[in-house]
Scaffold this active site. Structure first.
Site, short mmCIF file in Angstrom:
data_model
loop_
_atom_site.label_atom_id
_atom_site.label_comp_id
_atom_site.label_asym_id
_atom_site.label_seq_id
_atom_site.Cartn_x
_atom_site.Cartn_y
_atom_site.Cartn_z
N HIS A 92 36.05 21.14 27.02
CA HIS A 92 36.99 21.71 27.88
C HIS A 92 37.53 20.05 28.39
O HIS A 92 38.27 20.47 28.88
CB HIS A 92 36.53 22.40 29.16
CG HIS A 92 35.38 23.72 28.75
ND1 HIS A 92 34.87 24.67 29.15
CD2 HIS A 92 36.52 24.10 27.89
CE1 HIS A 92 34.14 25.89 28.53
NE2 HIS A 92 35.79 25.28 27.85
N CYS B 260 54.19 17.26 6.49
CA CYS B 260 53.60 17.42 6.95
C CYS B 260 52.31 16.62 7.72
O CYS B 260 52.18 16.81 9.06
CB CYS B 260 53.47 19.17 7.50
SG CYS B 260 52.44 19.54 6.24
C1 PEP Z 1 47.48 16.72 6.36
O1 PEP Z 1 46.46 16.50 5.71
O2 PEP Z 1 48.61 16.07 6.56
C2 PEP Z 1 47.89 17.58 6.79
C3 PEP Z 1 48.45 18.12 7.69
O3 PEP Z 1 46.73 18.67 7.34
P1 PEP Z 1 45.70 18.31 8.19
O4 PEP Z 1 45.86 16.76 9.10
O5 PEP Z 1 45.06 19.54 9.20
O6 PEP Z 1 44.29 18.04 7.10
#
Ligand code: PEP
Ligand code: MG
Length: 601
Positions: A205, A523
């Site tokens: 929380h 990403c």
């Molecule tokens: C990554 O591994 O770069 C990714 C985007 O996934 P996570 O950070 O959720 O493992």
């Protein structure tokens, strides 16, 4: 909260330059540390004569009422947009009526003829014993709320006033074993720019309140109150969870400047929100958002992302006692897709295990916490293939929601072709099942895979023939290729996005994807680093996905870049022998080409 005592002694080997925790509320701040060690407020144990017992019960009841009044006052002060904080305070108010806490304490006062503090301590330790027997880490974590409430009552029984969390004039970062959600709310009153704790997790929380306040926070740094001392200077990154100790003056300057600039340039960046993300010469790069909850959608739209490049779907599994059912998931995904339409939404199937620790659902074996090496264990897609009922239910929910927008399904941690083919077999079965049951499904759902282990990079040409897109997850790719545990503070300084091996793996994946005409996105945290983003664009990535608020910054830079320059720069980086060389080359090139404020911070 119990009265904090500022701790000035540090017990840290000088070799430790960085700490790694769990980033639970994004934002980077550089400030002086104030460490709080809680004083134990438990009064001694003393017996009371029989005629004083009822008076003692009254004293305890008075403290409970006063604690309730304090929480109500705090509740009244809250702005309307802090709905999460309001419901947390409400749950704490309910705990003040909890039988195990209140009636049990009164019972102990009466039957053992002891003072209220002693009775409350005993009641609390009985509750703790019960919680300790629970396997489920999410439920176990809820004990911290009961303890926060009890601490408030202890404070009132001892007649101590709440001391201000800090009386400093200068900005500070608070460090403690733990802060209650109410402590976090009170930080708004002081000059607090961030906090870090030893306890807590992403679903605590306290973390939820920090996110609502936009207060950068890192939790889960063991021994933080000993490793740091009041007066230390640190940089705290509430996104990556990284703490830099005694940072170089240049790094502090960089963070401060970037904070100042963030404030000053907010207006300027606003003007980029509605512009197309392309280079000066019209070379497009899609800038998308990484999110975990529907609550983040307004932010995604506000900052002009052209889609969701990564929806981390784990939180639904962490926040509930039971796995979410198909109907709940379908409703969530429907809202997600419909809100973002016509933009694409990439939902990653649950990536549980590893650092996203999880062993809570009934029927789950207790094996996860026995794993010696969870990062190399039953995580991500391996876990999905092990717990197929849960996986199929998520896939069904995703396909059912697919008619409400543009869905792309992303599979995490694929490391072998057989694994991918097994998942595709399950997808086909799920689609047959849904068709048989008359559920409409969009015909254009793309199925892609995360490229985040070296074997996926080495085999990228083979995988590219089997999937519709690649998403490179550099957070894990760096961990697995450099053999650096991404959550381990002792090796955090070796975690190096600019390692040429990492850059080459990115390039290899892009080439393999493009040879088969499939789009390649990135990403990991690297995508949102304005220093790194130009190099990634130069490597030919089609999409960069990052925290939503960073999108306008990266877009501004992109719109001032020339695609030839970026390709040339990337080519040079790929020839470098080590990360220092990459960094200095990058700094030189960018300084030559663009105004500093475009890529710094
Ligand atoms: C990554 O591994 O770069 C990714 C985007 O996934 P996570 O950070 O959720 O493992
Ligand atoms: Mg990952």
């Amino acid at each position: 909260m119990t009265r904090p005592v500022k701790e000035a002694k540090r017990r840290r080997p000088l070799s430790i330059r960085a700490l790694q925790g769990i980033g639970v509320s994004p934002g980077v701040v550089a400030a002086i540390v104030v460490v709080f060690k809680r004083q134990t407020l438990r009064a001694g144990w003393y017996h009371l004569p029989a005629e004083h017992i009822e008076k003692e019960v009254e004293r305890f009841a008075g403290a409970i009422n006063a604690a309730g009044d304090e929480l109500l006052q705090l509740r009244e002060k809250l702005a309307g947009d802090l709905a999460d904080a309001l419901s947390i305070i409400d749950s704490h108010l309910l705990m003040l009526r909890d039988r195990m806490l209140v009636e049990r304490t009164i019972g102990i006062i009466r039957h053992s003829n002891v003072n209220a503090e002693r009775a409350l301590a005993q009641a609390l330790s009985e509750i703790k014993e019960r919680f300790d027997r629970i396997d489920d880490p999410y439920i176990r974590e809820r004990f911290s709320d009961i303890k926060h409430v009890a601490d408030r009552v202890f404070g009132l029984l001892s007649g101590r006033e709440h001391s201000p969390l800090t009386g400093e004039d200068q900005p500070v970062i608070l460090v403690a074993n733990d802060f209650s959600p109410e402590d976090t709310l009170r930080m708004q009153e002081g000059n607090v720019h961030g906090f870090l704790t030893e306890k807590g997790g992403i679903t605590s929380h306290t973390a939820i309140v920090a996110r609502s306040l936009g207060l950068p926070a890192v939790v889960g740094i063991e021994h933080a109150t000993s490793l740091l001392a009041t007066g230390d200077f640190i940089i705290l990154d509430g996104g990556s969870g990284r703490i830099i100790l005694d940072p170089a003056p240049a790094d502090i300057q960089r963070v401060r400047k970037s904070n100042r600039r963030d404030r000053l340039l907010a207006d300027e960046l606003d003007s980029y929100i509605h512009l197309v993300s392309e280079t000066v010469d019209g070379f497009p790069v899609q800038l998308s958002a990484n999110i975990e909850t529907l609550a983040e959608l307004p932010t995604v739209l506000r900052f002009g992302s052209e889609g969701i490049g990564l929806f981390r779907s784990e939180l639904d599994y962490f926040n509930n006692r039971q796995p979410p059912n198909e109907e709940q998931l379908a409703a969530t995904y429907q809202q997600l897709l419909a809100t973002m339409a016509p933009y694409p939404v990439t939902v990653r199937t649950f990536d549980l295990g590893g650092d996203k620790f999880f062993n809570r659902f009934p029927g789950n074996k207790a094996w996860l916490d026995r794993e010696r090496n969870p990062a190399l264990g039953l995580r991500s897609i391996r876990f999905s293939l092990y717990e197929q009922t849960m996986f199929r239910s998520q896939l069904r929910a995703l396909f059912r929601a697919s008619v409400h927008g543009r869905l792309r399904i992303l599979l995490p941690l694929i490391s072998a072709l057989a694994e991918l083919r097994q998942v595709k077999g399950i997808v086909d079965e799920v689609l047959d099942e849904l068709a048989g049951q008359g559920h409409p499904v969009a015909g254009d759902v793309a199925i892609g895979m995360m490229v985040e282990v070296p074997s996926a990079v080495a085999m990228a040409d083979v995988f590219a023939a089997e999937v519709d897109f690649f998403a490179i997850g550099t957070n894990d790719l760096i961990q697995y290729s450099l053999a650096i545990d991404r959550g381990n503070q002792y090796v955090a300084h070796l975690y190096e996005p600019y390692h040429p091996a990492v850059l080459r793996m990115i390039r290899q994946t892009v080439e393999a994807g493009h040879a088969r005409n499939i789009p390649v996105s990135l990403c990991g945290e690297m995508a949102g680093d304005p220093l790194c983003a130009p190099v990634l664009m130069g490597m030919g990535l089609d999409e960069l996905s990052m925290r939503p608020a960073i999108v306008p910054k990266v877009k501004r830079l992109l719109r001032h870049c020339h695609s030839d320059e970026l390709r040339r720069m990337a080519q040079q980086m790929l020839q470098c022998g080590d990360c220092d060389q990459v960094r200095s080359l990058l700094a030189r090139e960018l300084a030559n080409l663009y105004p500093k404020e475009y890529y710094q911070g």
